[in-house]
Design an enzyme around this catalytic site. Structure first.
Site, mmCIF file in Angstrom:
data_model
loop_
_atom_site.group_PDB
_atom_site.id
_atom_site.type_symbol
_atom_site.label_atom_id
_atom_site.label_comp_id
_atom_site.label_asym_id
_atom_site.label_seq_id
_atom_site.Cartn_x
_atom_site.Cartn_y
_atom_site.Cartn_z
ATOM 1 N N ARG A 112 0.838 -1.206 0.000
ATOM 2 C CA ARG A 112 0.000 0.000 0.000
ATOM 3 C C ARG A 112 0.876 1.260 0.000
ATOM 4 N NH1 ARG A 112 -5.162 2.200 1.689
ATOM 5 N NH2 ARG A 112 -4.910 3.799 3.284
ATOM 6 N N HIS A 160 -7.697 8.484 3.323
ATOM 7 C CA HIS A 160 -7.166 9.226 4.463
ATOM 8 C C HIS A 160 -8.070 10.415 4.775
ATOM 9 C CE1 HIS A 160 -2.773 7.802 3.595
ATOM 10 N NE2 HIS A 160 -3.464 6.901 4.266
ATOM 11 N N TYR A 168 4.230 10.492 2.314
ATOM 12 C CA TYR A 168 4.822 9.862 1.134
ATOM 13 C C TYR A 168 5.765 10.797 0.384
ATOM 14 C CZ TYR A 168 1.511 6.239 2.248
ATOM 15 O OH TYR A 168 0.825 5.262 2.908
#
Length: 188
Positions: free
Chosen positions: A142, A165, A174
Protein backbone atom coordinates in the site's frame (compact mmCIF):
# COMPACT_ATOMS: atom_id res chain seq x y z
CA UNK A 1 -0.90 14.82 41.48
CA UNK A 2 -2.38 16.96 38.70
CA UNK A 3 -3.24 14.96 35.58
CA UNK A 4 -2.51 17.91 33.25
CA UNK A 5 1.09 18.03 34.47
CA UNK A 6 1.88 14.42 33.66
CA UNK A 7 4.44 14.30 30.88
CA UNK A 8 3.25 12.34 27.87
CA UNK A 9 5.85 11.07 25.43
CA UNK A 10 5.69 12.43 21.93
CA UNK A 11 4.30 10.00 19.36
CA UNK A 12 6.80 8.43 16.99
CA UNK A 13 6.71 9.57 13.40
CA UNK A 14 8.17 6.80 11.30
CA UNK A 15 8.51 6.98 7.55
CA UNK A 16 6.65 4.31 5.58
CA UNK A 17 8.64 1.45 4.08
CA UNK A 18 8.52 1.41 0.29
CA UNK A 19 9.56 -1.15 -2.30
CA UNK A 20 10.88 -0.22 -5.72
CA UNK A 21 8.79 -0.95 -8.81
CA UNK A 22 11.33 -3.64 -9.69
CA UNK A 23 10.90 -5.33 -6.30
CA UNK A 24 7.10 -5.24 -6.66
CA UNK A 25 7.44 -6.84 -10.09
CA UNK A 26 9.72 -9.59 -8.71
CA UNK A 27 7.26 -10.35 -5.89
CA UNK A 28 4.24 -10.57 -8.19
CA UNK A 29 6.09 -12.60 -10.83
CA UNK A 30 7.24 -15.07 -8.16
CA UNK A 31 3.63 -16.12 -7.57
CA UNK A 32 2.32 -18.97 -9.72
CA UNK A 33 -1.02 -19.50 -7.98
CA UNK A 34 -3.59 -17.23 -9.68
CA UNK A 35 -5.49 -16.62 -6.44
CA UNK A 36 -2.36 -15.53 -4.59
CA UNK A 37 -1.13 -13.41 -7.48
CA UNK A 38 -4.52 -11.70 -7.82
CA UNK A 39 -4.70 -10.95 -4.10
CA UNK A 40 -1.27 -9.29 -3.87
CA UNK A 41 -1.74 -7.55 -7.22
CA UNK A 42 -5.00 -6.02 -5.98
CA UNK A 43 -3.40 -4.79 -2.75
CA UNK A 44 -0.62 -3.09 -4.69
CA UNK A 45 -2.54 -1.81 -7.72
CA UNK A 46 -5.45 -0.40 -5.68
CA UNK A 47 -3.65 0.56 -2.47
CA UNK A 48 -5.85 -1.70 -0.37
CA UNK A 49 -5.43 -2.49 3.28
CA UNK A 50 -5.28 -6.21 4.13
CA UNK A 51 -8.74 -6.16 5.74
CA UNK A 52 -10.21 -4.29 2.75
CA UNK A 53 -9.00 -7.02 0.38
CA UNK A 54 -10.25 -9.84 2.59
CA UNK A 55 -13.71 -8.27 3.01
CA UNK A 56 -14.30 -7.70 -0.71
CA UNK A 57 -17.31 -9.43 -2.20
CA UNK A 58 -17.70 -10.29 -5.89
CA UNK A 59 -20.45 -7.64 -6.08
CA UNK A 60 -17.91 -4.95 -5.01
CA UNK A 61 -16.24 -5.20 -8.42
CA UNK A 62 -17.79 -2.99 -11.11
CA UNK A 63 -16.22 -4.41 -14.26
CA UNK A 64 -18.23 -2.13 -16.57
CA UNK A 65 -16.76 1.01 -14.96
CA UNK A 66 -13.42 -0.53 -13.83
CA UNK A 67 -14.01 0.29 -10.16
CA UNK A 68 -13.86 -1.40 -6.79
CA UNK A 69 -16.25 -0.36 -4.03
CA UNK A 70 -14.64 -0.58 -0.62
CA UNK A 71 -17.32 -0.59 2.02
CA UNK A 72 -17.10 0.32 5.70
CA UNK A 73 -13.34 0.36 5.83
CA UNK A 74 -11.20 2.09 8.47
CA UNK A 75 -13.25 4.80 10.14
CA UNK A 76 -16.45 3.17 8.81
CA UNK A 77 -15.92 4.89 5.45
CA UNK A 78 -16.81 3.79 1.95
CA UNK A 79 -14.65 4.67 -1.03
CA UNK A 80 -14.17 3.82 -4.68
CA UNK A 81 -10.84 2.96 -6.30
CA UNK A 82 -10.00 2.51 -9.98
CA UNK A 83 -9.27 -0.95 -11.33
CA UNK A 84 -6.80 -1.36 -14.19
CA UNK A 85 -7.76 -3.46 -17.21
CA UNK A 86 -4.80 -5.78 -16.54
CA UNK A 87 -5.99 -6.50 -12.98
CA UNK A 88 -9.60 -6.83 -14.18
CA UNK A 89 -8.49 -9.55 -16.62
CA UNK A 90 -6.61 -11.28 -13.80
CA UNK A 91 -9.75 -11.11 -11.64
CA UNK A 92 -11.85 -12.64 -14.45
CA UNK A 93 -9.37 -15.50 -14.84
CA UNK A 94 -9.37 -16.05 -11.08
CA UNK A 95 -13.19 -15.94 -10.92
CA UNK A 96 -13.55 -18.60 -13.64
CA UNK A 97 -11.29 -20.96 -11.68
CA UNK A 98 -12.58 -20.39 -8.14
CA UNK A 99 -16.23 -19.25 -8.47
CA UNK A 100 -16.30 -17.38 -5.13
CA UNK A 101 -19.71 -17.33 -3.46
CA UNK A 102 -19.74 -14.86 -0.54
CA UNK A 103 -16.25 -13.35 -0.35
CA UNK A 104 -14.11 -12.54 -3.38
CA UNK A 105 -11.26 -14.47 -1.74
CA UNK A 106 -12.55 -17.35 0.33
CA UNK A 107 -10.64 -19.61 2.68
CA UNK A 108 -10.39 -23.41 2.57
CA UNK A 109 -14.10 -23.69 3.27
CA UNK A 110 -16.41 -21.93 0.87
CA UNK A 111 -18.07 -18.86 2.36
CA UNK A 112 -15.28 -18.40 4.96
CA UNK A 113 -12.99 -15.39 4.83
CA UNK A 114 -9.46 -16.01 3.62
CA UNK A 115 -7.28 -15.71 6.74
CA UNK A 116 -4.94 -12.80 7.39
CA UNK A 117 -2.25 -15.26 8.46
CA UNK A 118 -2.52 -17.16 5.16
CA UNK A 119 -2.30 -13.93 3.18
CA UNK A 120 0.86 -12.91 5.07
CA UNK A 121 2.24 -16.38 4.35
CA UNK A 122 1.58 -15.89 0.62
CA UNK A 123 3.66 -12.70 0.72
CA UNK A 124 6.42 -14.43 2.69
CA UNK A 125 6.63 -17.23 0.09
CA UNK A 126 6.75 -14.69 -2.76
CA UNK A 127 9.55 -12.77 -1.02
CA UNK A 128 11.53 -15.97 -0.60
CA UNK A 129 11.11 -16.92 -4.28
CA UNK A 130 12.01 -13.36 -5.35
CA UNK A 131 15.06 -13.45 -3.04
CA UNK A 132 14.02 -10.26 -1.25
CA UNK A 133 15.32 -10.33 2.30
CA UNK A 134 13.68 -7.14 3.66
CA UNK A 135 11.06 -7.66 6.40
CA UNK A 136 8.22 -6.75 4.02
CA UNK A 137 4.62 -6.67 5.25
CA UNK A 138 1.42 -6.42 3.25
CA UNK A 139 1.11 -2.76 4.20
CA UNK A 140 4.39 -2.05 2.40
CA UNK A 141 2.49 -2.78 -0.85
CA UNK A 142 0.00 0.00 0.00
CA UNK A 143 2.84 2.40 0.87
CA UNK A 144 4.59 1.51 -2.38
CA UNK A 145 1.39 2.14 -4.37
CA UNK A 146 1.01 5.64 -2.90
CA UNK A 147 4.68 6.50 -3.35
CA UNK A 148 4.78 5.26 -6.96
CA UNK A 149 1.66 7.31 -7.77
CA UNK A 150 3.32 10.39 -6.30
CA UNK A 151 6.52 9.74 -8.25
CA UNK A 152 4.46 9.46 -11.44
CA UNK A 153 3.03 12.94 -10.85
CA UNK A 154 -0.37 12.05 -9.35
CA UNK A 155 -1.86 14.87 -7.29
CA UNK A 156 -1.45 14.40 -3.52
CA UNK A 157 -5.12 15.25 -2.89
CA UNK A 158 -6.21 12.49 -5.31
CA UNK A 159 -3.88 9.98 -3.59
CA UNK A 160 -5.44 10.98 -0.26
CA UNK A 161 -8.88 10.20 -1.69
CA UNK A 162 -7.75 6.85 -3.13
CA UNK A 163 -6.23 5.76 0.18
CA UNK A 164 -9.21 6.93 2.22
CA UNK A 165 -7.17 9.23 4.46
CA UNK A 166 -9.10 11.83 6.47
CA UNK A 167 -6.19 14.23 6.68
CA UNK A 168 -3.82 15.38 3.96
CA UNK A 169 -1.09 15.25 6.64
CA UNK A 170 -1.37 11.45 6.62
CA UNK A 171 -0.84 11.33 2.86
CA UNK A 172 1.96 13.92 2.87
CA UNK A 173 4.26 11.40 4.59
CA UNK A 174 4.82 9.86 1.13
CA UNK A 175 6.57 13.03 -0.04
CA UNK A 176 9.39 12.14 2.39
CA UNK A 177 10.05 8.74 0.77
CA UNK A 178 9.35 9.62 -2.84
CA UNK A 179 12.53 9.68 -4.95
CA UNK A 180 11.03 12.49 -7.06
CA UNK A 181 10.35 14.67 -4.03
CA UNK A 182 13.65 13.79 -2.31
CA UNK A 183 15.57 14.95 -5.38
CA UNK A 184 13.54 18.17 -5.40
CA UNK A 185 14.36 18.88 -1.74
CA UNK A 186 18.09 18.36 -2.39
CA UNK A 187 18.08 20.89 -5.24
CA UNK A 188 16.69 23.66 -2.99
Amino acid sequence: MVVEKIHRPRPEHKLPNVLSKEEIKLILEALTNIKHKTMLSLIYSCGLRRSELLHLKPTDIDSKRNLIFIKQSKGKKDRIVPLSLKILEMLREYYKLYHPKVWLFEGQKTENLYSEKSLQSVLKQALSKAKIIKPVTLHWLRHSYATHLLENGTDLRYIQELLGHNSSKTTEIYTHVSTKHSAYKKSI
